[in-house]
Design an enzyme around this catalytic site. Structure first.
Site, PDB file in Angstrom:
ATOM      1  N   GLY A  31       0.802  -1.217   0.000  1.00 17.92           N
ATOM      2  CA  GLY A  31       0.000   0.000   0.000  1.00 17.92           C
ATOM      3  C   GLY A  31       0.836   1.268   0.000  1.00 17.92           C
ATOM      4  O   GLY A  31       0.614   2.179  -0.794  1.00 17.92           O
ATOM      5  N   ASP A  69      10.584  -7.138  -1.206  1.00 22.80           N
ATOM      6  CA  ASP A  69       9.265  -7.674  -0.840  1.00 22.80           C
ATOM      7  C   ASP A  69       9.281  -9.174  -1.145  1.00 22.80           C
ATOM      8  O   ASP A  69       9.820  -9.581  -2.173  1.00 22.80           O
ATOM      9  CB  ASP A  69       8.150  -6.980  -1.646  1.00 22.80           C
ATOM     10  CG  ASP A  69       6.793  -7.093  -0.974  1.00 22.80           C
ATOM     11  OD1 ASP A  69       6.159  -6.053  -0.732  1.00 22.80           O
ATOM     12  OD2 ASP A  69       6.364  -8.246  -0.673  1.00 22.80           O
ATOM     13  N   SER A  79      -7.036  -8.842  -3.285  1.00 21.19           N
ATOM     14  CA  SER A  79      -7.450  -7.911  -2.214  1.00 21.19           C
ATOM     15  C   SER A  79      -6.471  -6.746  -2.045  1.00 21.19           C
ATOM     16  O   SER A  79      -6.765  -5.788  -1.332  1.00 21.19           O
ATOM     17  CB  SER A  79      -7.591  -8.665  -0.887  1.00 21.19           C
ATOM     18  OG  SER A  79      -6.343  -9.202  -0.502  1.00 21.19           O
ATOM     19  N   LEU A 129      -5.497  -4.896  -4.592  1.00 24.86           N
ATOM     20  CA  LEU A 129      -5.625  -3.968  -5.725  1.00 24.86           C
ATOM     21  C   LEU A 129      -6.470  -2.738  -5.415  1.00 24.86           C
ATOM     22  O   LEU A 129      -6.432  -1.760  -6.166  1.00 24.86           O
ATOM     23  CB  LEU A 129      -6.202  -4.704  -6.944  1.00 24.86           C
ATOM     24  CG  LEU A 129      -5.376  -5.926  -7.401  1.00 24.86           C
ATOM     25  CD1 LEU A 129      -6.052  -6.594  -8.594  1.00 24.86           C
ATOM     26  CD2 LEU A 129      -3.950  -5.537  -7.744  1.00 24.86           C
ATOM     27  N   GLN A 130      -7.210  -2.779  -4.325  1.00 20.86           N
ATOM     28  CA  GLN A 130      -8.023  -1.620  -3.914  1.00 20.86           C
ATOM     29  C   GLN A 130      -7.133  -0.445  -3.485  1.00 20.86           C
ATOM     30  O   GLN A 130      -7.581   0.674  -3.379  1.00 20.86           O
ATOM     31  CB  GLN A 130      -8.986  -2.114  -2.813  1.00 20.86           C
ATOM     32  CG  GLN A 130      -9.401  -1.168  -1.725  1.00 20.86           C
ATOM     33  CD  GLN A 130      -8.601  -1.381  -0.453  1.00 20.86           C
ATOM     34  OE1 GLN A 130      -7.446  -1.812  -0.501  1.00 20.86           O
ATOM     35  NE2 GLN A 130      -9.200  -1.061   0.690  1.00 20.86           N
ATOM     36  N   LYS A 153       5.456  -9.355  -6.057  1.00 21.66           N
ATOM     37  CA  LYS A 153       5.276  -7.895  -6.083  1.00 21.66           C
ATOM     38  C   LYS A 153       6.498  -7.174  -6.637  1.00 21.66           C
ATOM     39  O   LYS A 153       6.357  -6.150  -7.315  1.00 21.66           O
ATOM     40  CB  LYS A 153       4.946  -7.385  -4.681  1.00 21.66           C
ATOM     41  CG  LYS A 153       3.538  -7.727  -4.242  1.00 21.66           C
ATOM     42  CD  LYS A 153       3.205  -7.078  -2.903  1.00 21.66           C
ATOM     43  CE  LYS A 153       1.765  -7.405  -2.508  1.00 21.66           C
ATOM     44  NZ  LYS A 153       1.417  -6.876  -1.173  1.00 21.66           N
ATOM     45  N   ASP A 172       4.992  -3.557   6.747  1.00 21.81           N
ATOM     46  CA  ASP A 172       3.681  -3.704   7.381  1.00 21.81           C
ATOM     47  C   ASP A 172       3.760  -4.430   8.717  1.00 21.81           C
ATOM     48  O   ASP A 172       2.767  -4.998   9.167  1.00 21.81           O
ATOM     49  CB  ASP A 172       2.723  -4.444   6.432  1.00 21.81           C
ATOM     50  CG  ASP A 172       3.198  -5.862   6.143  1.00 21.81           C
ATOM     51  OD1 ASP A 172       4.276  -6.255   6.641  1.00 21.81           O
ATOM     52  OD2 ASP A 172       2.489  -6.582   5.410  1.00 21.81           O
ATOM     53  N   CYS A 211      -3.942  -4.580   8.750  1.00 20.45           N
ATOM     54  CA  CYS A 211      -4.936  -4.125   7.766  1.00 20.45           C
ATOM     55  C   CYS A 211      -5.885  -5.257   7.357  1.00 20.45           C
ATOM     56  O   CYS A 211      -7.056  -5.017   7.067  1.00 20.45           O
ATOM     57  CB  CYS A 211      -4.240  -3.582   6.521  1.00 20.45           C
ATOM     58  SG  CYS A 211      -3.321  -2.067   6.811  1.00 20.45           S
TER      59      CYS A 211
END
Lengths: 270, 66
Positions: free
Chosen positions: A42, A63, A70, A72-73, A87, A131, A188
């Site tokens: 994100g 990464d 999920s 892609l939002q 990624k 994260d 998240c």
């Protein structure tokens, strides 16, 4: 005007070059700059997007995940066709399409105590777009020992935090000496996150990264920027170096050896 | 004694505590555990088990998402 920028680059970066604060010299600094982005999720997505567009010449991307639907939002550099793709690979393809001036160095690995030293080597700045707390504490500690600035960002539901950790200034542990015990702070995936939130916070991080590479402006040194998307408010919280900080205080560690990057990530007194 | 507690991004409230209260006691009226926040006095974190020696603190939540 500098001769080392070619005609295409003078055109591409013309809106930078025309400004006194950047100019051709500043653009060359960006093109010669090396930024390591920890995480291509994100926060990493807008960081990578804008640093690539700005012409930061070398982008390292760390990464170990693959793109999930999920993601892609909010993770705007990855697309539907990238689901299942690592990624780092998807991010590198995005940058290649955007700006041929940028070299991407991909590291499809999880950052850990055993590889952090070699990953940081040769980079001018680190952008922490991770994260989880173990990575955040590890990046802080290793980068401070290596003398590399870190642009920190973190998000939770509708709120974000950003600060810049510059050698000589306070570090992440001056603000948060230890991590919460695992499970006490939700992620998240559990709580949800507003899709555009990391866009805002990631752009703040990209701004800080560009300023560090240019050597211009006032970065968020000793200041934590707090953003509330629901109230659409920004607040700055000042903080200071802690003389008792085990990483940048009066008796600092000289290596990360022996620090357990799990649980509270505490640096035990010797 | 009364201490002004500012939870960054949320609310600022005057909290009345006993004279021997700790910084952790200042969090009692809020839905916050000492493990998930930093209590800052003049820009520096204070241990939650220490006695309160100020009339104003800022409370900052740790968040990790990226």
């Amino acid at each position: 005007m500098s001769l080392s920028l070619d005609a295409t680059q003078l055109d591409r970066y013309s809106r930078h070059i025309i400004m006194d604060e950047v100019g051709p010299e500043g653009q060359e600094k960006l093109l010669n700059g090396r930024a390591l982005v920890i995480g291509a999720g994100g926060l990493g997505a807008p960081v990578i997007q804008y640093l690539a567009a700005a012409g930061v010449g070398t982008l390292g991307i760390v990464d170990d995940d693959v793109v999930e639907r999920s993601n892609l939002q909010r993770q705007v550099i990855h697309a539907d066709a990238d689901v299942g793709v690592p990624k780092v690979e998807s991010a590198a393809a995005f940058v290649e399409r955007l700006n041929p001036d940028v070299t991407v160095e991909t590291y499809e690995t999880r950052l850990g105590p055993e590889n952090v030293g070699s990953l940081l080597e040769g980079y001018d700045i680190v952008v922490d777009a991770s994260d989880n707390f173990p990575t955040r504490y590890l990046v802080n500690d290793a980068a401070r020992l290596a003398g590399v600035p870190v642009v920190h960002g973190a998000i939770y539901k509708f709120e974000g935090q950003a600060t810049t950790l510059v050698p000589g200034g306070p570090c992440y542990r001056c603000l948060f000496p230890e991590a919460p015990e695992p499970g006490t702070v939700p992620d998240c995936a559990t709580t949800g996150v507003l899709g555009v939130l990391p866009g805002t916070v990631g752009c703040v991080q990209a701004t800080e990264a560009v300023k560090l590479l240019l050597g211009e402006g006032e970065v968020l040194e000793g200041r934590l920027l707090f953003y509330d998307a629901m109230d659409m408010s920004f607040e700055t919280v000042p903080y200071r170096r802690n003389p008792d900080c085990p990483v940048c205080g009066e008796n600092p560690i000289d290596s990360i050896e022996g620090i357990e990057y799990a649980g509270g990530c505490a640096v035990e007194a010797e | 004694m009364d201490v002004t507690v500012e939870v960054v991004g949320e609310e600022t409230r005057a909290v009345r505590v006993a004279d021997d209260a700790t910084y952790a006691d200042l969090l009692a009226p809020f839905d916050l555990s000492p493990h998930e926040v930093s209590v800052l006095v003049e820009g520096r974190p204070v241990p939650e088990d220490q006695p309160v020696e100020t009339d104003r603190v800022k409370v900052l939540r740790l968040i990790k998402g990226g």
